[in-house]
Design a protein around this motif. Structure first.
Motif, short mmCIF file in Angstrom:
data_model
loop_
_atom_site.label_atom_id
_atom_site.label_comp_id
_atom_site.label_asym_id
_atom_site.label_seq_id
_atom_site.Cartn_x
_atom_site.Cartn_y
_atom_site.Cartn_z
N CYS A 1 -5.79 7.21 7.34
CA CYS A 1 -4.68 7.07 6.40
C CYS A 1 -5.22 6.54 5.08
CB CYS A 1 -3.63 6.13 6.96
SG CYS A 1 -2.18 5.99 5.89
N HIS B 1 -3.22 5.79 2.60
CA HIS B 1 -2.06 5.28 1.87
C HIS B 1 -2.43 4.01 1.13
CE1 HIS B 1 2.07 4.34 0.92
NE2 HIS B 1 1.88 3.13 1.40
N CYS C 1 -2.83 0.75 4.07
CA CYS C 1 -2.87 1.13 5.48
C CYS C 1 -4.27 1.62 5.81
CB CYS C 1 -1.84 2.23 5.74
SG CYS C 1 -1.81 2.77 7.46
N TYR D 1 -5.09 2.87 8.92
CA TYR D 1 -4.98 3.52 10.22
C TYR D 1 -6.07 4.58 10.39
CZ TYR D 1 -3.01 6.26 14.02
OH TYR D 1 -2.82 6.93 15.20
N CYS E 1 1.21 9.49 9.10
CA CYS E 1 0.65 8.28 9.67
C CYS E 1 1.70 7.61 10.56
CB CYS E 1 0.22 7.33 8.55
SG CYS E 1 -0.37 5.76 9.17
N CYS F 1 2.35 3.73 8.96
CA CYS F 1 3.07 3.48 7.72
C CYS F 1 4.02 4.62 7.36
CB CYS F 1 2.10 3.22 6.58
SG CYS F 1 1.21 4.70 6.05
#
Ligand SMILES: [Zn+2]
Length: 120
Positions: free
Chosen positions: A50, A52, A66, A68, A96, A99
């Protein structure tokens, strides 16, 4: 709100870059592989990450980026998407789970030649 926007400009751009060899290409090994069925047959692994990050300070409560990461099960992908599903589309279909962002980056890992490969 349509989560599956197959005709998004981003997806089209990805496809066009796959079909036409770019000048500055070759940092990606996707040239010969276009579908998840092919990637699965070759034993590729798929990682998602991720990317983000806060775009502005509007959401100060969730200011943390994030991080992840997860290895996807290629076999499950083939089962759910079909063998002919293009690799370029996969990224735009993912979200994701942590998030909810759609900024997942897909990393394809071809099997290393150095690891023990059993030849019949
Ligand atoms: Zn995320």
């Amino acid at each position: 709100m349509h989560p599956c926007s197959a005709n998004s400009p981003a997806a089209r751009l990805l496809e066009s870059t796959l079909l036409t060899p770019a000048d500055d290409c070759s940092h990606f090994v996707l040239m010969a592989i276009e579908t998840i069925g092919e990637a699965f047959a070759l034993g590729w692994r798929v990682m998602v990450r991720c990317s983000h990050s806060r775009e502005d300070g509007a959401h100060s409560k969730s200011s943390r980026e994030c991080t992840y990461r997860k290895e996807l099960d290629m076999e499950t992908l083939v089962c759910t998407r079909g063998r002919a599903f293009p690799l370029s589309r996969l990224e735009s279909r993912l979200r994701c789970p942590r998030c909810g962002g759609r900024n997942l980056v897909v990393l394809y890992q071809p099997p290393a030649n150095t690891t023990a490969v059993r030849h019949p």
